[in-house]
Design a protein around this motif. Structure first.
Motif, PDB file in Angstrom:
ATOM      1  N   PRO A 442     -28.322 -11.698  42.606  1.00  0.00           N
ATOM      2  CA  PRO A 442     -27.305 -12.157  41.646  1.00  0.00           C
ATOM      3  C   PRO A 442     -27.561 -11.598  40.243  1.00  0.00           C
ATOM      4  O   PRO A 442     -28.702 -11.319  39.884  1.00  0.00           O
ATOM      5  CB  PRO A 442     -27.475 -13.683  41.627  1.00  0.00           C
ATOM      6  CG  PRO A 442     -28.345 -14.018  42.781  1.00  0.00           C
ATOM      7  CD  PRO A 442     -29.147 -12.794  43.116  1.00  0.00           C
ATOM      8  N   GLU A 443     -26.456 -11.499  39.504  1.00  0.00           N
ATOM      9  CA  GLU A 443     -26.553 -10.909  38.172  1.00  0.00           C
ATOM     10  C   GLU A 443     -27.092 -11.892  37.138  1.00  0.00           C
ATOM     11  O   GLU A 443     -27.928 -11.566  36.325  1.00  0.00           O
ATOM     12  CB  GLU A 443     -25.177 -10.415  37.740  1.00  0.00           C
ATOM     13  CG  GLU A 443     -25.216  -9.540  36.521  1.00  0.00           C
ATOM     14  CD  GLU A 443     -24.083  -8.525  36.543  1.00  0.00           C
ATOM     15  OE1 GLU A 443     -22.990  -8.910  36.995  1.00  0.00           O
ATOM     16  OE2 GLU A 443     -24.305  -7.381  36.145  1.00  0.00           O
ATOM     17  N   GLY A 444     -26.599 -13.126  37.229  1.00  0.00           N
ATOM     18  CA  GLY A 444     -27.028 -14.096  36.218  1.00  0.00           C
ATOM     19  C   GLY A 444     -27.698 -15.283  36.880  1.00  0.00           C
ATOM     20  O   GLY A 444     -28.276 -15.177  37.960  1.00  0.00           O
ATOM     21  N   GLU A 445     -27.572 -16.412  36.229  1.00  0.00           N
ATOM     22  CA  GLU A 445     -28.202 -17.633  36.730  1.00  0.00           C
ATOM     23  C   GLU A 445     -27.516 -18.128  37.994  1.00  0.00           C
ATOM     24  O   GLU A 445     -28.148 -18.521  38.967  1.00  0.00           O
ATOM     25  CB  GLU A 445     -28.074 -18.741  35.649  1.00  0.00           C
ATOM     26  CG  GLU A 445     -28.861 -18.445  34.387  1.00  0.00           C
ATOM     27  CD  GLU A 445     -30.370 -18.537  34.617  1.00  0.00           C
ATOM     28  OE1 GLU A 445     -30.866 -19.666  34.749  1.00  0.00           O
ATOM     29  OE2 GLU A 445     -31.039 -17.474  34.689  1.00  0.00           O
ATOM     30  N   SER A 446     -26.146 -18.082  37.960  1.00  0.00           N
ATOM     31  CA  SER A 446     -25.425 -18.692  39.091  1.00  0.00           C
ATOM     32  C   SER A 446     -25.154 -17.632  40.172  1.00  0.00           C
ATOM     33  O   SER A 446     -24.841 -16.479  39.861  1.00  0.00           O
ATOM     34  CB  SER A 446     -24.110 -19.306  38.613  1.00  0.00           C
ATOM     35  OG  SER A 446     -23.342 -18.295  38.017  1.00  0.00           O
ATOM     36  N   ALA A 447     -25.274 -18.095  41.402  1.00  0.00           N
ATOM     37  CA  ALA A 447     -25.109 -17.189  42.540  1.00  0.00           C
ATOM     38  C   ALA A 447     -23.654 -16.752  42.678  1.00  0.00           C
ATOM     39  O   ALA A 447     -22.743 -17.542  42.424  1.00  0.00           O
ATOM     40  CB  ALA A 447     -25.549 -17.900  43.805  1.00  0.00           C
ATOM     41  N   PRO A 448     -23.381 -15.497  43.087  1.00  0.00           N
ATOM     42  CA  PRO A 448     -21.994 -15.084  43.301  1.00  0.00           C
ATOM     43  C   PRO A 448     -21.413 -15.800  44.523  1.00  0.00           C
ATOM     44  O   PRO A 448     -22.163 -16.222  45.402  1.00  0.00           O
ATOM     45  CB  PRO A 448     -22.105 -13.579  43.561  1.00  0.00           C
ATOM     46  CG  PRO A 448     -23.507 -13.344  43.984  1.00  0.00           C
ATOM     47  CD  PRO A 448     -24.341 -14.420  43.371  1.00  0.00           C
ATOM     48  N   ASP A 449     -20.113 -15.936  44.525  1.00  0.00           N
ATOM     49  CA  ASP A 449     -19.424 -16.579  45.647  1.00  0.00           C
ATOM     50  C   ASP A 449     -19.359 -15.566  46.805  1.00  0.00           C
ATOM     51  O   ASP A 449     -18.651 -14.559  46.720  1.00  0.00           O
ATOM     52  CB  ASP A 449     -18.024 -16.979  45.161  1.00  0.00           C
ATOM     53  CG  ASP A 449     -17.188 -17.596  46.275  1.00  0.00           C
ATOM     54  OD1 ASP A 449     -17.609 -17.498  47.450  1.00  0.00           O
ATOM     55  OD2 ASP A 449     -16.126 -18.161  45.947  1.00  0.00           O
ATOM     56  N   LEU A 450     -20.115 -15.842  47.864  1.00  0.00           N
ATOM     57  CA  LEU A 450     -20.224 -14.860  48.948  1.00  0.00           C
ATOM     58  C   LEU A 450     -18.896 -14.647  49.684  1.00  0.00           C
ATOM     59  O   LEU A 450     -18.611 -13.552  50.161  1.00  0.00           O
ATOM     60  CB  LEU A 450     -21.329 -15.262  49.929  1.00  0.00           C
ATOM     61  CG  LEU A 450     -22.758 -15.218  49.353  1.00  0.00           C
ATOM     62  CD1 LEU A 450     -23.782 -15.537  50.432  1.00  0.00           C
ATOM     63  CD2 LEU A 450     -23.065 -13.863  48.722  1.00  0.00           C
ATOM     64  N   ASP A 451     -18.081 -15.717  49.753  1.00  0.00           N
ATOM     65  CA  ASP A 451     -16.772 -15.551  50.422  1.00  0.00           C
ATOM     66  C   ASP A 451     -15.886 -14.608  49.608  1.00  0.00           C
ATOM     67  O   ASP A 451     -15.208 -13.739  50.157  1.00  0.00           O
ATOM     68  CB  ASP A 451     -16.059 -16.906  50.570  1.00  0.00           C
ATOM     69  CG  ASP A 451     -16.748 -17.744  51.641  1.00  0.00           C
ATOM     70  OD1 ASP A 451     -17.441 -17.129  52.494  1.00  0.00           O
ATOM     71  OD2 ASP A 451     -16.632 -18.979  51.602  1.00  0.00           O
TER      72      ASP A 451
END
Ligand code: MCA
Ligand code: AMP
Length: 499
Positions: A442-451
């Motif tokens: 992931p780029e930042g703190e929050s994970a990208p939405d895989l869907d």
């Protein structure tokens, strides 16, 4: 002066009343009728102003007319460019444009989507229905365009470990020489009935299966795709079958696949991906047939084959075919290695392609001046001269016989929002042999939405390339040089799909 490929494929059976294609609906097409259909398409393509040397791209479902267009290209001196039906408009756009295709034939349902693609590429777009209607009104004979063996007959695009796909240029002689050798090596005759369940946009289903059958004057049970029920129903009518390993593991998974069902078969050929030795053994145990495994590539057609008579060794791809030279070299220096040592496989012969279309540098990297082609496969030759493929020196995943290049998928994932970087690997899969897994940082703190990430692939990549699993990781494992250690990831996720 004639037209070596066209004469080779049709010469001996011109006008024959014997069956060439048995179709699923019970109808048939004779060699003679097929030749007429071919001539009509050759006229239709000529009416669309395609002249010898022009590329004709085709993205249509498997059907007899697609084969007739291939044959028409040979007869009219055109260069045939078949495209996987799963490719998106994005993907197709590159092939049509890069090849400079003069004519692009697609399915009626895709005319609208592909219109802009063809326009950008400056290609004449037609749908198969319209082209067939045009062909129908043409004469059933066409004056075969004179060619020599060096003239180009087909472009097949193959992805690379870096950069964009490359158009492998295949000459008439490349295709013809390989078909001649294989008819002989695998003992094809006009009595053969080949169960054809492969796609016809790749070397295996088109040049290996179809060219051999045409040349031998045999027939094919021509199925739209591999359908287990249909294959089991029709196997008793066949004498030979060609497939990727997935075909054979699926058959073995069905209790109806028995010695009795295959009693009239004389040959099962496997290729395009490694056949596990255990599949080979289980197959013989069940049917009494030893699968004949061979090894080829888009750039080279077939290089090696287990023998028709003589031992077919599980876990090997047999010996070089007549006319093909094969050596094992040191990947670093290119020096030939002694028998038994593992190194990169290089091949030379009339089967080896003419280079990559408009990519002289890529061509030089892989095709040596002395004619040896560096396959990117790693292997060794045993004491009996049989070749064993032990791995790949290229970052490639083979899933169900389709080649998937991680680089291409990583490129798309890395552009997506929320992704810092990604690494795409192949892991063992019980049905496809290997399948695609993506490790995402992931780029930042929050994970990208895989869907959302998966949806974003829809327009860019054919579905068979989509990762079957995406996993989030904090960082990619790297060696001291900073290179991603894909082997570490492959080990970590090796059991994700274990049966
Ligand atoms: C289909 N799907 C796949 C594959 N095929 N996913 C991964 N790998 C695959 N090979 C996906 C579709 O996108 C779809 O996904 C879902 O599986 C069902 O699609 P369907 O068409 O019903 O699949 P299938 O009929 O089960 O197809 C599997 C198959 C087929 C029969 C193994 O892929 C096949 O015929 N492969 C042969 C390829 C071949 O000819 N290779 C030769 C290359 P979703 O549900 O997500 O939409 S020539 C070559 O390599 C060299 C020269 C050589 O040596 O021969
Ligand atoms: P393609 O680029 O689609 O022509 O795929 C060619 C690649 O498929 C080869 O370079 C090999 O890696 C692989 N391949 C083909 N036949 C076999 C086989 N019998 N065993 C292992 N790998 C194979």
């Amino acid at each position: 002066m004639g037209n070596p490929l066209f004469d080779g494929l049709f010469g001996r059976h011109r006008g024959a009343e014997s069956v060439f294609l048995h179709l699923s609906d019970g109808s048939m097409i004779t060699h003679g009728r097929f030749l007429e259909r071919t001539a009509r398409f050759a006229h239709a393509l000529t009416l669309l102003r395609a002249v010898p040397g022009d590329r004709v791209a085709l993205q249509v479902e498997k059907c007899p007319d697609a084969l007739a267009i291939y044959a028409a290209c040979a007869q009219a001196g055109l260069v045939f460019l078949p495209l996987n039906t799963a490719y998106t408009a994005d993907e197709v756009g590159y092939f049509v444009e890069n090849s400079g295709a003069k004519v692009f034939v697609c399915e009626g349902a895709r005319l609208e989507t592909l219109g802009p693609v063809a326009e950008r590429a400056g290609a004449v777009l037609t749908d198969l229905g319209s082209l067939a209607a045009m062909a129908e009104a043409q004469p059933a004979e066409f004056e075969t365009v004179v060619r020599d063996g060096e003239h180009l007959a087909a472009f097949l695009y193959t992805s690379g470990t870096t950069g964009r796909s490359k158009g492998a240029m295949l000459s008439q002689r490349n295709l013809l020489s390989n078909a001649e050798v294989l008819v002989e090596a695998w003992r094809f005759t006009e009595r053969d009935v080949l169960l054809h369940a492969l796609p016809i946009f790749h070397t295996h289903g088109l040049f290996v299966a179809t060219n051999i059958t045409l040349m031998a004057g045999g027939s094919m049970i021509f199925l739209p795709k591999f359908d287990l029920e249909e294959v089991i129903r029709l196997l008793p009518d066949a004498t030979a079958m060609m497939g990727v390993p997935t075909f054979y593991t699926r058959l073995l998974g069905d209790a109806r696949f028995t010695r009795d069902l295959t009693a009239d078969m004389r040959l099962f050929v496997s290729g395009s991906a490694p056949l596990l030795a255990e599949t080979h053994v289980a197959f013989e145990g069940r049917t009494g047939h030893r699968i004949l495994e061979r090894y080829g590539m888009t750039e080279t057609n077939m290089n090696t084959s287990n023998p028709y008579e003589g031992p077919r060794k599980a876990g090997t791809v047999g010996r070089p075919l007549p006319g093909v030279e094969l050596k094992i070299t040191d990947p670093g220096t290119g020096a030939q290695l002694p028998a038994g040592k593992i190194g990169q496989i290089e091949v030379r012969g009339p089967n080896v392609f003419q280079g990559y279309w408009q990519m002289p540098e890529k061509t030089r990297e892989e095709l040596r001046e002395d004619g040896f082609f560096i396959t990117g496969d790693l292997g060794r030759v045993d004491a009996d001269g049989y070749v064993e493929i032990v791995g790949r020196n290229k970052d490639l995943i083979i899933s169900g016989g389709y080649n998937i290049y991680p680089k291409e998928i990583e490129g798309v994932l890395d552009e997506a929002e929320g992704v810092l970087e990604s690494a795409v690997i192949g892991v063992p899969h019980p049905d496809f042999g290997e399948t695609v897994v993506a490790a995402i940082v992931p780029e930042g703190e929050s994970a990208p939405d895989l869907d959302a990430l998966a949806n974003g692939l829809e327009e860019r990549l054919a579905r068979f390339k989509h990762p079957r699993r995406m996993v989030l990781v904090e960082a990619l494992p790297r060696n001291s040089m900073g290179k991603v250690q894909k082997n570490v990831l492959r080990d970590r996720y090796a059991a994700l799909f274990s049966a």
